[in-house]
Scaffold this motif. Structure first.
Motif, PDB file in Angstrom:
ATOM      1  N   ASN A   9     -27.381  -9.934  28.340  1.00  0.00           N
ATOM      2  CA  ASN A   9     -25.978 -10.120  27.967  1.00  0.00           C
ATOM      3  C   ASN A   9     -25.869 -11.119  26.833  1.00  0.00           C
ATOM      4  O   ASN A   9     -26.313 -12.252  26.925  1.00  0.00           O
ATOM      5  CB  ASN A   9     -25.212 -10.636  29.193  1.00  0.00           C
ATOM      6  CG  ASN A   9     -23.745 -10.319  29.122  1.00  0.00           C
ATOM      7  OD1 ASN A   9     -23.308  -9.659  28.197  1.00  0.00           O
ATOM      8  ND2 ASN A   9     -22.999 -10.767  30.100  1.00  0.00           N
ATOM      9  N   TYR A  18     -23.276  -5.733  27.127  1.00  0.00           N
ATOM     10  CA  TYR A  18     -23.732  -5.154  28.374  1.00  0.00           C
ATOM     11  C   TYR A  18     -25.175  -5.550  28.631  1.00  0.00           C
ATOM     12  O   TYR A  18     -25.975  -5.719  27.703  1.00  0.00           O
ATOM     13  CB  TYR A  18     -23.659  -3.625  28.344  1.00  0.00           C
ATOM     14  CG  TYR A  18     -22.271  -3.052  28.211  1.00  0.00           C
ATOM     15  CD1 TYR A  18     -21.126  -3.824  28.388  1.00  0.00           C
ATOM     16  CD2 TYR A  18     -22.105  -1.710  27.910  1.00  0.00           C
ATOM     17  CE1 TYR A  18     -19.860  -3.279  28.262  1.00  0.00           C
ATOM     18  CE2 TYR A  18     -20.845  -1.148  27.798  1.00  0.00           C
ATOM     19  CZ  TYR A  18     -19.733  -1.937  27.956  1.00  0.00           C
ATOM     20  OH  TYR A  18     -18.484  -1.387  27.835  1.00  0.00           O
ATOM     21  N   SER A  19     -25.535  -5.659  29.919  1.00  0.00           N
ATOM     22  CA  SER A  19     -26.919  -5.898  30.297  1.00  0.00           C
ATOM     23  C   SER A  19     -27.595  -4.573  30.610  1.00  0.00           C
ATOM     24  O   SER A  19     -26.943  -3.595  30.958  1.00  0.00           O
ATOM     25  CB  SER A  19     -26.983  -6.811  31.532  1.00  0.00           C
ATOM     26  OG  SER A  19     -26.444  -8.079  31.248  1.00  0.00           O
ATOM     27  N   PRO A 165     -27.539   3.717  27.465  1.00  0.00           N
ATOM     28  CA  PRO A 165     -27.078   2.376  27.097  1.00  0.00           C
ATOM     29  C   PRO A 165     -26.577   2.394  25.655  1.00  0.00           C
ATOM     30  O   PRO A 165     -27.139   3.105  24.808  1.00  0.00           O
ATOM     31  CB  PRO A 165     -28.346   1.517  27.221  1.00  0.00           C
ATOM     32  CG  PRO A 165     -29.297   2.323  28.038  1.00  0.00           C
ATOM     33  CD  PRO A 165     -28.980   3.752  27.760  1.00  0.00           C
ATOM     34  N   ARG A 249     -29.381   1.195  34.593  1.00  0.00           N
ATOM     35  CA  ARG A 249     -29.653   0.077  33.686  1.00  0.00           C
ATOM     36  C   ARG A 249     -30.779  -0.830  34.154  1.00  0.00           C
ATOM     37  O   ARG A 249     -31.233  -1.691  33.411  1.00  0.00           O
ATOM     38  CB  ARG A 249     -28.385  -0.760  33.493  1.00  0.00           C
ATOM     39  CG  ARG A 249     -27.155   0.023  33.019  1.00  0.00           C
ATOM     40  CD  ARG A 249     -27.383   0.658  31.673  1.00  0.00           C
ATOM     41  NE  ARG A 249     -26.202   1.367  31.199  1.00  0.00           N
ATOM     42  CZ  ARG A 249     -26.170   2.654  30.899  1.00  0.00           C
ATOM     43  NH1 ARG A 249     -27.275   3.383  31.028  1.00  0.00           N
ATOM     44  NH2 ARG A 249     -25.069   3.234  30.479  1.00  0.00           N
ATOM     45  N   SER A 253     -26.515  -6.655  36.951  1.00  0.00           N
ATOM     46  CA  SER A 253     -25.452  -7.230  36.101  1.00  0.00           C
ATOM     47  C   SER A 253     -24.781  -6.132  35.284  1.00  0.00           C
ATOM     48  O   SER A 253     -25.017  -5.997  34.073  1.00  0.00           O
ATOM     49  CB  SER A 253     -26.043  -8.309  35.181  1.00  0.00           C
ATOM     50  OG  SER A 253     -26.679  -9.321  35.938  1.00  0.00           O
ATOM     51  N   VAL A 254     -23.959  -5.339  35.942  1.00  0.00           N
ATOM     52  CA  VAL A 254     -23.313  -4.214  35.269  1.00  0.00           C
ATOM     53  C   VAL A 254     -21.787  -4.318  35.301  1.00  0.00           C
ATOM     54  O   VAL A 254     -21.096  -3.359  34.955  1.00  0.00           O
ATOM     55  CB  VAL A 254     -23.746  -2.873  35.919  1.00  0.00           C
ATOM     56  CG1 VAL A 254     -25.235  -2.636  35.755  1.00  0.00           C
ATOM     57  CG2 VAL A 254     -23.342  -2.838  37.389  1.00  0.00           C
ATOM     58  N   ASN A 256     -19.543  -5.909  33.467  1.00  0.00           N
ATOM     59  CA  ASN A 256     -18.832  -5.730  32.193  1.00  0.00           C
ATOM     60  C   ASN A 256     -18.676  -4.255  31.843  1.00  0.00           C
ATOM     61  O   ASN A 256     -17.590  -3.793  31.453  1.00  0.00           O
ATOM     62  CB  ASN A 256     -19.569  -6.453  31.063  1.00  0.00           C
ATOM     63  CG  ASN A 256     -19.420  -7.957  31.135  1.00  0.00           C
ATOM     64  OD1 ASN A 256     -18.591  -8.467  31.892  1.00  0.00           O
ATOM     65  ND2 ASN A 256     -20.216  -8.667  30.357  1.00  0.00           N
ATOM     66  N   GLU A 257     -19.768  -3.518  31.965  1.00  0.00           N
ATOM     67  CA  GLU A 257     -19.720  -2.090  31.653  1.00  0.00           C
ATOM     68  C   GLU A 257     -18.833  -1.357  32.654  1.00  0.00           C
ATOM     69  O   GLU A 257     -18.049  -0.473  32.265  1.00  0.00           O
ATOM     70  CB  GLU A 257     -21.132  -1.499  31.664  1.00  0.00           C
ATOM     71  CG  GLU A 257     -21.173  -0.048  31.209  1.00  0.00           C
ATOM     72  CD  GLU A 257     -22.591   0.472  30.997  1.00  0.00           C
ATOM     73  OE1 GLU A 257     -22.723   1.643  30.573  1.00  0.00           O
ATOM     74  OE2 GLU A 257     -23.559  -0.276  31.249  1.00  0.00           O
ATOM     75  N   ASP A 260     -15.143  -1.846  31.826  1.00  0.00           N
ATOM     76  CA  ASP A 260     -14.714  -1.007  30.696  1.00  0.00           C
ATOM     77  C   ASP A 260     -14.532   0.448  31.122  1.00  0.00           C
ATOM     78  O   ASP A 260     -13.595   1.134  30.691  1.00  0.00           O
ATOM     79  CB  ASP A 260     -15.721  -1.090  29.555  1.00  0.00           C
ATOM     80  CG  ASP A 260     -15.555  -2.346  28.719  1.00  0.00           C
ATOM     81  OD1 ASP A 260     -14.509  -3.007  28.854  1.00  0.00           O
ATOM     82  OD2 ASP A 260     -16.473  -2.679  27.944  1.00  0.00           O
ATOM     83  N   PRO A 481     -20.183  -0.028  22.145  1.00  0.00           N
ATOM     84  CA  PRO A 481     -19.839   0.771  23.326  1.00  0.00           C
ATOM     85  C   PRO A 481     -18.712   1.743  23.036  1.00  0.00           C
ATOM     86  O   PRO A 481     -17.784   1.432  22.275  1.00  0.00           O
ATOM     87  CB  PRO A 481     -19.406  -0.287  24.352  1.00  0.00           C
ATOM     88  CG  PRO A 481     -20.096  -1.532  23.928  1.00  0.00           C
ATOM     89  CD  PRO A 481     -20.144  -1.478  22.429  1.00  0.00           C
TER      90      PRO A 481
END
Length: 520
Positions: A9, A18-19, A165, A249, A253-254, A256-257, A260, A481
């Motif tokens: 990130n 995004y991670s 990704p 992924r 740590s998803v 944020n994605e 969205d 993204p």
């Protein structure tokens, strides 16, 4: 593609913060889905080889066969036949109609469902092709194949873009074009082999073998997951989407994605009629791009090579077997160029590839036109050295297309459109591709007969125009993204005027609504 390359990130690796990394799971699912491109490529390659086989022409198109034997017929006109071009191009009208239905299926039932339908219908079409005894059976084969391609070409680029990704979306989506190129290569090699069957039934193998990649896609699609975007959009199951994102992924740590995707899905649910909404002013930039890119894709002249490469090489003096082998050589060049595009597209960006590939194709078309104008006449054979020079120049041309306009035609329209219009936009892309493919396939042989070498100068002029339009009107989209693409249009020198006016209009309307609610 660097499998396992981790992007943290805010690391500066792109991807909008995004991670994640490219996991083996994503690679496997995208290989299965992307294999649907082999269906499209196989059909593009197989039809051109068939129409250069004497045994196939004798059985189904005797008029063309006799024209080839008539020394009074110009070399440019030997394959000029409306029935022959209907065989080649009927598939694309069927695909154009099917992709409009496929948009609803893809949006309502998922990308995977469209792949299953497309693969199944393609298998049925292959059966009719291998068993054909007359022209109506051949045309039924083409129509069924077109319906199958309408569904697969509509859903697969969406699936690849949504699974990838952001920082590697270009490379993964370009795998679809690589699959198309591999499909054409397989078809060319198979045609080269079966033409040696002296009994003259090798064309049946060419037509029926289309069932093999179709079966692979159909069986594979049964086990594919749907994309996180569709899961959230369809049933709002964020826990299921989060689990799938974590698996895709390779990290927990998803959030944020996921946030969205949820925001995009909430907006999408308010859009009942995506085909109507894409014509709204705020989507004007996206609509222009999804119309123009596939339109110009076909005006490069690439499907002249895909359909008629063996015919062209026979026309300029190669024998039947040598013309099919020449098609294999050009497709090998395209395949290596596709691989190169996958390596550089996320590093150099889309605009540079569009422009550099455009210049490469302009020079190639001008060179071919000049050689034919100077050395190839209506009667008599071209000197072998010039024939091989045409072959080399065509290799440069297909390579230029294969690392620019080929893969980017399916990548850019899917990534610039928000979720609520994405399926409709992809249907427009596929419909325009099929419509223009039909037009080119139906008219090229007649145009070649009438304006001869000038045909290639016409293609060069179109490529000049489209390269200029990309330079002026297409912003760079690499590593951004898909849920954050709207900011591009607000910064672009031309599109910001259109988008800003719409934003101002919506702002005024919102203020009026707020004032009305306060007064109430």
């Amino acid at each position: 593609m660097p499998i396992g390359a981790f992007v943290e990130n805010g690391s500066g690796g792109g991807g909008g913060g995004y991670s994640g990394r490219v996991t083996p799971f994503v690679v496997l699912t995208c290989v299965v889905a992307g294999s649907g491109g082999i269906l499209f490529g196989y059909d593009l390659g197989i039809s051109g080889g068939l129409t250069s086989m004497d045994s196939f022409l004798k059985r189904f198109f005797p008029k063309v066969y006799h024209q080839k034997q008539d020394r009074k017929v110009s070399h440019y006109c030997q394959f000029d036949s409306e029935l022959l071009t209907v065989f080649t191009s009927s598939l694309y009208i069927a695909g154009l109609v099917a992709t409009l239905l496929a948009s609803y299926v893809t949006r309502r039932y998922g990308r995977r469902a469209s792949m299953l339908i497309g693969g199944t219908v393609f298998i049925a079409g292959s059966v009719f092709g291998g068993a054909a005894v007359n022209v109506p059976m051949l045309l039924l084969n083409r129509i069924l194949l077109g319906i199958g391609l309408g569904f697969t070409n509509q859903s697969i680029p969406l699936y690849l873009s949504e699974m990838a990704p952001p920082q590697y979306r270009g490379a993964i989506n370009n795998g679809f074009e690589l699959s198309i190129s591999i499909g054409i290569l397989i078809a060319n090699i198979l045609n080269y082999c079966v033409v040696k069957i002296t009994a003259g039934w090798g064309w049946r193998i060419s037509l029926s073998m289309a069932a093999v990649p179709a079966a692979f896609l159909t069986i594979g699609a049964i086990f594919l997951p749907d994309t996180p975007s569709f899961i959230i959009q369809h049933d709002g199951n964020t826990d299921k989407a989060r689990a799938l994102l974590q698996k895709m992924r390779g990290t927990t740590s998803v959030q944020n994605e996921l946030d969205d995707l949820i925001s995009a899905s909430n907006l999408s649910r308010t859009t009942r009629y995506p085909f109507r909404n894409i014509f709204k002013r705020k989507y004007r930039p996206q609509l222009a791009i999804v119309l123009l890119i596939p339109f110009f894709n076909q005006l490069t002249g690439i499907n002249v090579m895909n359909f008629y490469a063996p015919v062209m090489f026979r026309t300029i003096g190669f024998h039947e077997s040598a013309s099919l082998l020449s098609s294999v050589v050009t497709r090998l060049c395209a395949t290596f160029a596709n691989i190169g595009a996958m390596i550089v597209v996320d590093r150099f960006g889309r605009r540079k590839l569009f422009i550099v590939g455009g210049v490469q194709m302009i020079l190639s078309q001008l060179a071919v036109g000049a050689i034919l104008a100077a050395e190839f006449k209506d009667y008599g054979l071209m000197d072998k050295s010039y024939a091989y020079l045409v072959l080399v120049t065509m290799c440069v041309f297909v390579a230029g297309f294969a690392w620019s306009w080929g893969p980017l035609t399916f990548l850019v329209p899917t990534e610039i459109c928000s979720l609520e219009i994405r399926s409709a936009a992809q249907s427009i892309v596929v419909a325009v591709v099929f419509l223009m493919t039909f037009v080119i396939g139906q008219t090229f042989l007649a145009v070649l007969c009438r304006i001869k070498s000038g045909t290639f100068f016409v293609f060069a002029a179109w490529i000049c125009l489209m390269t200029l339009l990309v330079y002026l009107f297409l912003p760079e989209t690499k590593k951004l993204p898909m849920e954050q693409m709207e900011q591009l249009w607000r910064k672009h020198w031309f599109w910001k005027k259109i988008v800003a006016e719409e934003d101002d209009k919506e702002g005024v309307e919102n203020e009026k609504k707020q004032a009305g609610s306060v007064a109430a």
